[in-house]
Design an enzyme around this catalytic site. Structure first.
Site, mmCIF file in Angstrom:
data_model
loop_
_atom_site.group_PDB
_atom_site.id
_atom_site.type_symbol
_atom_site.label_atom_id
_atom_site.label_comp_id
_atom_site.label_asym_id
_atom_site.label_seq_id
_atom_site.Cartn_x
_atom_site.Cartn_y
_atom_site.Cartn_z
ATOM 1 N N ASP A 93 -12.119 -3.771 1.144
ATOM 2 C CA ASP A 93 -10.669 -3.651 0.976
ATOM 3 C C ASP A 93 -10.026 -4.930 1.493
ATOM 4 O O ASP A 93 -10.622 -5.658 2.310
ATOM 5 C CB ASP A 93 -10.121 -2.442 1.740
ATOM 6 C CG ASP A 93 -8.632 -2.222 1.464
ATOM 7 O OD1 ASP A 93 -8.266 -2.158 0.284
ATOM 8 O OD2 ASP A 93 -7.855 -2.139 2.424
ATOM 9 N N CYS B 68 -9.949 -0.649 -2.964
ATOM 10 C CA CYS B 68 -8.657 -1.337 -2.964
ATOM 11 C C CYS B 68 -8.135 -1.278 -4.385
ATOM 12 O O CYS B 68 -8.811 -1.740 -5.317
ATOM 13 C CB CYS B 68 -8.848 -2.785 -2.515
ATOM 14 S SG CYS B 68 -7.398 -3.843 -2.698
ATOM 15 N N HIS C 270 -3.499 2.980 1.687
ATOM 16 C CA HIS C 270 -2.688 3.148 2.896
ATOM 17 C C HIS C 270 -1.857 4.433 2.859
ATOM 18 O O HIS C 270 -1.504 4.981 3.907
ATOM 19 C CB HIS C 270 -1.709 1.980 3.061
ATOM 20 C CG HIS C 270 -2.333 0.715 3.551
ATOM 21 N ND1 HIS C 270 -3.245 0.011 2.813
ATOM 22 C CD2 HIS C 270 -2.158 0.023 4.712
ATOM 23 C CE1 HIS C 270 -3.609 -1.076 3.486
ATOM 24 N NE2 HIS C 270 -2.968 -1.090 4.641
#
Length: 277
Positions: free
Chosen positions: A9, A72, A198
């Site tokens: 990531d 990611c 996130h």
């Protein structure tokens, strides 16, 4: 030398994906690499993200990884296809195609998202880079033709998380603002995808400002199930991934800073090592 599964990531968020993968497949060895020195990726060009991601994949291959997961969304959107098509044949040549694999988080999610929607209209909450790539729109159309896909970029959400403000009162304004904007695009949206690693840390506030009839999907469990299925379908690859339950954490920035901040995402103490690419 161990042959771990690599998790990559641009920063910390991929730890939310790794946590679910480890929960589902605890027997394997894992090495996590966060490119914290060059984060964020979301605002960078396609070429820059591609070059950065390729460097990190190379490093994970040097660590013995037979399989790397780009945990990611920005890297999956901007770099995965090029790496799979242009670089893997050279980086990992094999008699029947590349001997190693690089997977992303977008396809596993888009393969199943239509199963959660009754109205055929879904919303994507993501970084600006992921939204501009149109990756979710394109991929969902492949699996669920005609499905309505509405997107909203949330540029403040990652900084809120990384500055440990995700559960503070100041986050409410930005969470509500973007959910309202997304839902205003169509009254029939009944499924929201958190298309950034996130965002699960903002989930309590996201639920607070989302109508109860709307399903909210995080990627971690979906990606973990998809990886487990992938390894079952590729037993030759699975047997090359070592199984001693080891977890290692690498960062391109300060190891002390990473170890401290990563605990928020990982949910346990992390001891990282800094690497130079």
């Amino acid at each position: 030398m161990t042959q771990p599964i690599g998790i990559f990531d641009s920063g910390y968020g991929g730890l939310t994906i790794m946590r679910e993968i480890v929960n589902a497949l605890p027997q394997y060895d894992y090495v996590y690499l966060g490119d914290n020195a060059r984060t964020p990726y979301g605002t960078r060009s396609f070429e820059t993200v591609y070059q950065y991601t390729l460097q990190c994949v190379r490093h994970l291959f040097e660590q013995g990884c037979q399989l790397v997961v780009l945990a990611c969304n920005t890297a999956s959107a901007k770099a995965l296809r090029n790496i799979q098509q242009l670089d893997l044949p050279t980086l990992a040549p094999g008699p029947n195609g590349p001997s190693r694999r690089v997977l992303g988080v977008i396809r596993p999610t888009t393969e199943v998202i239509g199963r959660y929607s009754q109205t055929g209209q879904v919303g994507i909450l993501a970084t600006r880079g992921t939204v501009l790539s149109e990756s979710y729109v394109v991929e969902i159309e492949k699996f669920f033709p005609g499905m309505g896909v509405f997107q909203e970029a949330c540029p403040m959400w990652v900084p809120l998380v990384e500055n440990d403000e995700f559960d503070k009162p100041g986050a409410d304004y930005f969470v509500k603002q973007h959910i309202d904007r997304l839902l205003a695009q169509s009254p029939n949206i009944d499924t929201l995808l958190l298309a950034c690693t996130h965002y699960p840390l903002l989930l309590p506030k996201i639920k607070q400002y989302t109508p109860p009839h709307v399903t909210i999907l995080s990627q971690g469990e979906i990606v973990a199930r998809s990886l487990a299925d992938y390894l079952k379908r590729h037993p030759d690859l699975a047997t090359r991934c070592s199984q001693s339950g080891e977890r290692r954490f690498l960062t391109t920035d300060s190891a002390a800073d990473f170890s401290r901040q990563a605990t928020i995402f990982w949910g346990d103490t992390v001891t990282a090592r800094q690497v130079v690419l």
